[in-house]
Scaffold this active site. Sequence first.
Site, PDB file in Angstrom:
ATOM      1  N   LYS A 100       0.805  -1.297  -0.005  1.00 57.65           N
ATOM      2  CA  LYS A 100       0.004   0.078  -0.119  1.00 57.65           C
ATOM      3  C   LYS A 100       0.837   1.376   0.176  1.00 57.65           C
ATOM      4  O   LYS A 100       1.432   1.620   1.001  1.00 57.65           O
ATOM      5  CB  LYS A 100      -0.947   0.127   1.274  1.00 57.65           C
ATOM      6  CG  LYS A 100      -1.969   1.072   1.008  1.00 57.65           C
ATOM      7  CD  LYS A 100      -2.474   1.619   2.177  1.00 57.65           C
ATOM      8  CE  LYS A 100      -1.508   2.691   2.938  1.00 57.65           C
ATOM      9  NZ  LYS A 100      -1.400   3.907   2.151  1.00 57.65           N
ATOM     10  N   GLU A 129       9.435   0.473  11.216  1.00 56.28           N
ATOM     11  CA  GLU A 129      10.433   1.574  10.891  1.00 56.28           C
ATOM     12  C   GLU A 129      10.014   2.965  10.732  1.00 56.28           C
ATOM     13  O   GLU A 129       9.100   3.397   9.977  1.00 56.28           O
ATOM     14  CB  GLU A 129      11.027   1.171   9.243  1.00 56.28           C
ATOM     15  CG  GLU A 129      11.549  -0.080   9.036  1.00 56.28           C
ATOM     16  CD  GLU A 129      12.854  -0.224   9.795  1.00 56.28           C
ATOM     17  OE1 GLU A 129      13.536   0.946  10.275  1.00 56.28           O
ATOM     18  OE2 GLU A 129      13.352  -1.206  10.064  1.00 56.28           O
TER      19      GLU A 129
HETATM   20  P1  NAD Z   1       2.642   8.325   7.673  1.00 57.94           P
HETATM   21  O1  NAD Z   1       2.785   7.584   9.113  1.00 57.94           O
HETATM   22  O2  NAD Z   1       1.564   9.211   7.824  1.00 57.94           O
HETATM   23  O3  NAD Z   1       2.499   7.318   6.698  1.00 57.94           O
HETATM   24  C1  NAD Z   1       3.101   6.230   6.280  1.00 57.94           C
HETATM   25  C2  NAD Z   1       2.104   5.293   5.581  1.00 57.94           C
HETATM   26  O4  NAD Z   1       1.376   4.579   6.475  1.00 57.94           O
HETATM   27  C3  NAD Z   1       1.327   5.791   4.526  1.00 57.94           C
HETATM   28  O5  NAD Z   1       1.087   4.800   3.334  1.00 57.94           O
HETATM   29  C4  NAD Z   1       0.026   5.949   5.267  1.00 57.94           C
HETATM   30  O6  NAD Z   1      -1.014   6.075   3.973  1.00 57.94           O
HETATM   31  C5  NAD Z   1       0.010   4.795   5.974  1.00 57.94           C
HETATM   32  N1  NAD Z   1      -0.877   4.886   7.198  1.00 57.94           N
HETATM   33  C6  NAD Z   1      -1.021   6.159   8.115  1.00 57.94           C
HETATM   34  N2  NAD Z   1      -1.568   5.874   9.195  1.00 57.94           N
HETATM   35  C7  NAD Z   1      -1.960   4.314   9.276  1.00 57.94           C
HETATM   36  C8  NAD Z   1      -2.688   3.767  10.077  1.00 57.94           C
HETATM   37  N3  NAD Z   1      -3.165   3.904  11.136  1.00 57.94           N
HETATM   38  N4  NAD Z   1      -3.016   2.308   9.547  1.00 57.94           N
HETATM   39  C9  NAD Z   1      -2.304   1.854   8.485  1.00 57.94           C
HETATM   40  N5  NAD Z   1      -1.589   2.633   7.408  1.00 57.94           N
HETATM   41  C10 NAD Z   1      -1.460   3.986   7.711  1.00 57.94           C
HETATM   42  O7  NAD Z   1       4.239   8.947   7.343  1.00 57.94           O
HETATM   43  P2  NAD Z   1       4.360   9.645   6.319  1.00 57.94           P
HETATM   44  O8  NAD Z   1       4.245  10.923   6.554  1.00 57.94           O
HETATM   45  O9  NAD Z   1       4.208   9.036   4.850  1.00 57.94           O
HETATM   46  O10 NAD Z   1       6.101   9.393   6.274  1.00 57.94           O
HETATM   47  C11 NAD Z   1       6.816  10.204   7.200  1.00 57.94           C
HETATM   48  C12 NAD Z   1       7.344   9.494   8.286  1.00 57.94           C
HETATM   49  O11 NAD Z   1       7.811   8.272   7.759  1.00 57.94           O
HETATM   50  C13 NAD Z   1       8.441  10.148   9.141  1.00 57.94           C
HETATM   51  O12 NAD Z   1       8.080  10.018  10.433  1.00 57.94           O
HETATM   52  C14 NAD Z   1       9.524   9.287   8.845  1.00 57.94           C
HETATM   53  O13 NAD Z   1      10.624   9.437   9.767  1.00 57.94           O
HETATM   54  C15 NAD Z   1       9.218   7.907   8.747  1.00 57.94           C
HETATM   55  N6  NAD Z   1      10.105   6.991   8.031  1.00 57.94           N
HETATM   56  C16 NAD Z   1      10.852   5.932   8.543  1.00 57.94           C
HETATM   57  C17 NAD Z   1      11.584   5.525   8.040  1.00 57.94           C
HETATM   58  C18 NAD Z   1      12.418   4.092   8.636  1.00 57.94           C
HETATM   59  O14 NAD Z   1      12.902   3.416   8.051  1.00 57.94           O
HETATM   60  N7  NAD Z   1      12.486   4.501  10.136  1.00 57.94           N
HETATM   61  C19 NAD Z   1      11.790   5.714   6.513  1.00 57.94           C
HETATM   62  C20 NAD Z   1      11.157   6.693   6.089  1.00 57.94           C
HETATM   63  C21 NAD Z   1      10.289   7.388   6.694  1.00 57.94           C
END
Ligand code: NAD
Length: 487
Positions: free
Chosen positions: A183, A257
């Site tokens: 997704k 992650e």
């Molecule tokens: P986000 O958490 O808003 O969304 C990430 C993904 O999860 C998206 O596809 C979103 O649609 C989905 N999602 C959100 N809430 C959900 C839920 N409750 N259930 C299922 N799916 C859900 O994050 P973002 O704004 O897309 O990305 C930025 C964040 O990702 C930052 O905090 C960054 O640090 C983190 N990140 C971490 C890593 C790592 O390897 N640790 C790598 C890249 C980004």
Amino acid sequence: MPDTTTPLQERHALYIGGAWADPASDARIDVISATTEEVVASVPEASEADVDRAVAAARAAQDGGWASSTPAERAAVLNRFADAVEARAGAITTAVSTQNGMPITLAEQFESGYAVGLIRYYAALAGAQELEERRPSPLGFDSLVRRQPVGVVAAIVPWNYPVTLAMTKVGPALAAGCSVVVKPSPGTVLDSFLMADAAAEAGVPAGVLNWVPGGRKLGAYLVSHPGVDKVAFTGSTAAGKAIAVECAKRLRPVSLELGGKSAAIVLDDADLPSVVEGLHFASFANNGQTCAACTRILAPRSRYDETLQALEAFATGLTVGDPLDRATQVGPVASQEHRARVEGFIARGTERGGRLIAGGGRPDGLDRGWFVEPTVFADVDNGATIAQEEIFGPVLAVIPYDDDADAIRIANDSRYGLGGTVWSSDPARATQVARGVETGTIGVNGYVIDLNAPFGGVKDSGLGREFGPEALAGYQQLQSIYLPAGD
Ligand code: NAD
């Protein structure tokens, strides 16, 4: 077959069960350029019925032979997939840079070259696997330890490195014999259609890879779907915790992650010109939209002014502009809402003594696009909001420290623990400091995530590891068969 009937900008079908299928609803996702703010494409948005179909297709692939495929068969599929992704590298990197503002030179490195390398790495590991190991027991008999695929994987990815972060899950999952429903984030969906074309061209068996583009609600539906056996998530800590709760209710394995607020520790013997050159990647890669970005710069009091001058010159000298221009070092952030969030943090930057020494506004001459100037705050107290919260933009906080022990203390005074760097002319000294930092990964005089070493976070940065052979183990279920003595 790849979808050659419609241009990428106007796709109408979703890749489910090894074929391009009509979506269950007519909902669509507008793809917006971070640079022009214009809608550049429109693609179908998956609905819950599409997720049901994708999970069913992934299950059918498990039952239809993929789960029992040989290591050599899995390796061959992964290698063909890597070739097909590589053949689309130009289109993939352009799609990513257009959507999230990633400078194209970085996209070429990390959203095509690195992603392809990752798939090939897991192809090699897949081919070298022994799925059954006969192990002698100290009790006088043997056991047969079997590594079986965990089953159907829900892979949920963010928008910042959409291709690579999908492949960190797809690579080991396929190597283990799992099938996957990916997704993507609605912020970066275009690339997922190209990846699906690649899977189709490579002859990845039907149902082994499926894509369901959509938002949080759809992600939550997928996470709690009864047909899913494991969830692999990359994204924010808040979403990761919500997903962990859902997985706990079902005792469903999950890898998380999450976010970070990593420290770059500049030791007092560091060569400052190489530090700032290295921080270009370690701190500002992808316009600061990198989970492991070192956004807290810990500077020694004995060389504080000199460090500030170097950082100021570095930040004000970066070329900000169109991410598709090869000269660009910093592009726009990914969306209008995200820029508002980053600017909100900048507005709080002078709290607790912070002092702006570079940037702080929007760059001159870039009236369109969600640009933010590379920004550096000096004299930041580590307790300040901009030192504790993940900003996810080109904003650095410089924090002075007294000695190595003080630097380690400050680095560890964070709810996160994902990345980090230590800079010194004495790598052995830097390595010793790195040992003291509570973090899943840390680089000495640089930071590049190694395919062959586990990557992940401690504390609020996550659970589990991606990359390396360790990630493969996360997609395997172990069975021990105790054999009769003497057999
Ligand atoms: P986000 O958490 O808003 O969304 C990430 C993904 O999860 C998206 O596809 C979103 O649609 C989905 N999602 C959100 N809430 C959900 C839920 N409750 N259930 C299922 N799916 C859900 O994050 P973002 O704004 O897309 O990305 C930025 C964040 O990702 C930052 O905090 C960054 O640090 C983190 N990140 C971490 C890593 C790592 O390897 N640790 C790598 C890249 C980004």
